[in-house]
Design a protein around this motif. Sequence first.
Motif, PDB file in Angstrom:
ATOM      1  N   ASP A  81       0.081  -1.526   0.238  1.00  0.00           N
ATOM      2  CA  ASP A  81       0.338  -0.202   0.014  1.00  0.00           C
ATOM      3  C   ASP A  81       0.224   1.465  -0.276  1.00  0.00           C
ATOM      4  O   ASP A  81       0.437   2.232   0.567  1.00  0.00           O
ATOM      5  CB  ASP A  81      -0.977   0.035   1.241  1.00  0.00           C
ATOM      6  N   GLY A  82       1.878   0.960  -0.342  1.00  0.00           N
ATOM      7  CA  GLY A  82       3.070   1.949  -1.052  1.00  0.00           C
ATOM      8  C   GLY A  82       4.058   2.567   0.898  1.00  0.00           C
ATOM      9  O   GLY A  82       4.780   3.690   0.501  1.00  0.00           O
ATOM     10  N   GLU A  83       3.813   1.147   1.228  1.00  0.00           N
ATOM     11  CA  GLU A  83       4.214   1.956   2.660  1.00  0.00           C
ATOM     12  C   GLU A  83       5.508   0.631   2.690  1.00  0.00           C
ATOM     13  O   GLU A  83       4.916  -0.347   2.536  1.00  0.00           O
ATOM     14  CB  GLU A  83       3.388   1.896   3.737  1.00  0.00           C
ATOM     15  N   ILE A  84       5.747   1.268   3.767  1.00  0.00           N
ATOM     16  CA  ILE A  84       7.404  -0.182   3.745  1.00  0.00           C
ATOM     17  C   ILE A  84       7.179  -0.621   5.231  1.00  0.00           C
ATOM     18  O   ILE A  84       7.514   0.171   6.513  1.00  0.00           O
ATOM     19  CB  ILE A  84       9.040   0.529   3.593  1.00  0.00           C
ATOM     20  N   ILE A  85       6.800  -1.075   5.732  1.00  0.00           N
ATOM     21  CA  ILE A  85       6.492  -2.109   7.154  1.00  0.00           C
ATOM     22  C   ILE A  85       7.615  -3.204   7.513  1.00  0.00           C
ATOM     23  O   ILE A  85       8.172  -3.984   7.059  1.00  0.00           O
ATOM     24  CB  ILE A  85       5.359  -2.430   7.625  1.00  0.00           C
ATOM     25  N   GLU A  86       8.433  -3.143   8.986  1.00  0.00           N
ATOM     26  CA  GLU A  86       9.132  -3.999   8.960  1.00  0.00           C
ATOM     27  C   GLU A  86       8.434  -4.872  10.265  1.00  0.00           C
ATOM     28  O   GLU A  86       8.298  -4.337  10.882  1.00  0.00           O
ATOM     29  CB  GLU A  86      10.727  -2.666   9.486  1.00  0.00           C
ATOM     30  N   THR A  87       9.433  -5.610  10.033  1.00  0.00           N
ATOM     31  CA  THR A  87       9.030  -6.880  11.193  1.00  0.00           C
ATOM     32  C   THR A  87      10.269  -7.538  11.852  1.00  0.00           C
ATOM     33  O   THR A  87      11.198  -7.850  10.658  1.00  0.00           O
ATOM     34  CB  THR A  87       7.765  -6.947  11.230  1.00  0.00           C
ATOM     35  N   GLN A  88      10.071  -9.260  12.313  1.00  0.00           N
ATOM     36  CA  GLN A  88      11.260  -9.830  12.807  1.00  0.00           C
ATOM     37  C   GLN A  88      10.283 -10.971  12.476  1.00  0.00           C
ATOM     38  O   GLN A  88       9.634 -10.999  13.316  1.00  0.00           O
ATOM     39  CB  GLN A  88      11.847  -9.518  14.199  1.00  0.00           C
ATOM     40  N   ILE A  89      10.809 -11.756  12.141  1.00  0.00           N
ATOM     41  CA  ILE A  89      10.517 -12.932  12.785  1.00  0.00           C
ATOM     42  C   ILE A  89      11.520 -14.475  13.233  1.00  0.00           C
ATOM     43  O   ILE A  89      12.292 -13.880  13.200  1.00  0.00           O
ATOM     44  CB  ILE A  89      10.195 -13.798  11.151  1.00  0.00           C
ATOM     45  N   ILE A  90      11.142 -14.970  13.447  1.00  0.00           N
ATOM     46  CA  ILE A  90      12.303 -16.357  14.219  1.00  0.00           C
ATOM     47  C   ILE A  90      11.896 -17.835  13.013  1.00  0.00           C
ATOM     48  O   ILE A  90      11.051 -17.526  12.414  1.00  0.00           O
ATOM     49  CB  ILE A  90      11.836 -17.446  15.342  1.00  0.00           C
ATOM     50  N   GLN A  91      13.249 -18.202  13.407  1.00  0.00           N
ATOM     51  CA  GLN A  91      13.963 -19.439  11.942  1.00  0.00           C
ATOM     52  C   GLN A  91      12.570 -19.959  11.354  1.00  0.00           C
ATOM     53  O   GLN A  91      12.324 -20.542  12.631  1.00  0.00           O
ATOM     54  CB  GLN A  91      15.361 -19.756  12.047  1.00  0.00           C
ATOM     55  N   GLY A  92      12.567 -20.693  10.992  1.00  0.00           N
ATOM     56  CA  GLY A  92      11.624 -21.600  10.486  1.00  0.00           C
ATOM     57  C   GLY A  92      10.009 -21.441  10.324  1.00  0.00           C
ATOM     58  O   GLY A  92       9.321 -21.311   9.708  1.00  0.00           O
ATOM     59  N   GLN A  93       9.618 -19.655  10.101  1.00  0.00           N
ATOM     60  CA  GLN A  93       8.316 -19.615  10.005  1.00  0.00           C
ATOM     61  C   GLN A  93       8.065 -18.894   8.523  1.00  0.00           C
ATOM     62  O   GLN A  93       8.857 -19.034   7.749  1.00  0.00           O
ATOM     63  CB  GLN A  93       8.204 -17.956  10.557  1.00  0.00           C
TER      64      GLN A  93
END
Length: 525
Positions: free
Chosen positions: A39-51
């Motif tokens: 949607d024209g934005e950049i959203i940063e997030t984190q996950i753990i390995q395996g997701q």
Amino acid sequence: MKSVQKIARFFPLLLLLLLTSCSPQVSQTNPIPVEIHVDGEIIETQIIQGQTVRQAITNAKITLQDLDQASSPFFTVITEPTTIQITRVQEKFEVEEQTIPFETQILKNESIPEGEQRLIQAGENGLREDTIRFVYEDGVLTRQTVVKSTILEEALPEIIMVGSKAAYEKMLINGNLAYLTAGNAWIMEESTANRRPLVTTGDLDGRIFKLSPDGNWLLFSRKSDVLEHINALWVINLNEVGSEPIPLNIYDVIWFADWVEGTTNGIVYSTVVPIDAAPGWQANNDLQFTTFSSFGWVDTPDELLPKKSGGLYGWWGTDFLWSPDGEKLAYTRPDGVGIVDFGTKSIIPLMSAIPYQTNAEWAWIPPISWSPDGDFIYTVEHAASEVYLSDEDSPLFNLVAIHLDTGAIMPLASMSGMFAYSASQPDLTAYSLLFMQAQDPMESNDSLYDLYRMDRDGSGLIKIFPGEGAPGLSPQEPILMPIEGQVDANYVALIYRGNLWLVDTDSGRSHQLTGDSFTTEIDWR
């Protein structure tokens, strides 16, 4: 000793611990950064390995719609820092009305001068309702497709009649010459210039097209307007100009229907049963007789031959042919030729035939004709060949004569081809035989043919038509002009390249009578 045993007992466990301590350890707790563009934005997030990608999107609290797409499949497992591009997909449906342009149909007609045009039917556009699916990706239209179309109004074709009448030579003829062109029935009476249409519905299928012995009626078949039937038999009176066709309410006649001499409007016919599989019917191999009145009354049919299997390849059907005096009826079918015994309602075989293996959804029937005196039946014999593993595959076909009294089979023309249709031409003291000769006898199924004449004993062979270097004829029965009348000549009617021709079998001179290229059937009485 006990100490050694104790060490030996725990040695595998120590080895396992040492190997494990030497292996690199992957942390299950170190977060992996993910960057999501949506949607024209950049959203940063984190996950753990395996997701997976879907879990990363869920962690970022992004709501997906049913059609949304990601740059990687949603089930992809993330193992390193990743950038995900989400595309918003929307679809819309709209109903639009579209104009169906009318087509122009050109019909040739030999009854009007060549080059002249007449508007028979004005064209009208039709109307169609289309349901269109529009697909948008991030608000941009990327594709549109028609998912449903409904015809609201059929387009009406523009029909233009174009004259094809050329300056053909006018000729006197004996009797009535009927011909079928473009699904319509026409007749020439005593002169090739005296022609008129009989039936102009455009739906005659050409299966049956027979003039009565006195030339006063035409028996014909036309496509049936009843869905469960293939066609239907009709008659029309030729003596009354402008008379309307009379339905006989007889359906599904593919091979045979003809008049019966010595009766009042009597006809005999054979029927089939329509089926969904090829060729579209199952033959009954029967014979039925009925009469009709000029007012449209049709009698209950009498059974002359009961329904039967018809021998080998009997599903294809049986054809029949009256002798010149109308006393005997010959039959022909894929496994042989013979005579109908009306007394016992059975058939008398005269010649067994080797059925031809067509490797297709049709069967070969030996063509037959009669001698003028009714003593002989002329037909085609399928000969065996040692070159082929199966006799049914043999390409050898020979024209022969069967003597009815003795049953003797006499050879006349070898390698004539499987469609060597013949006709006997009476003379004052004897008669000659016209027949079709395949240009390529070894491939006579697909070959064009030439018209030849010979004496009845097979001598005096001469080519009649077409001329040298000209294309050949399609396989067909030669139709002879009646003997009695104003003309003392030996004319035969043929269909050549879609047009009606007359050929003088004595001189070889030919005359083209039509020019629309749609002629398919002829009869002459």
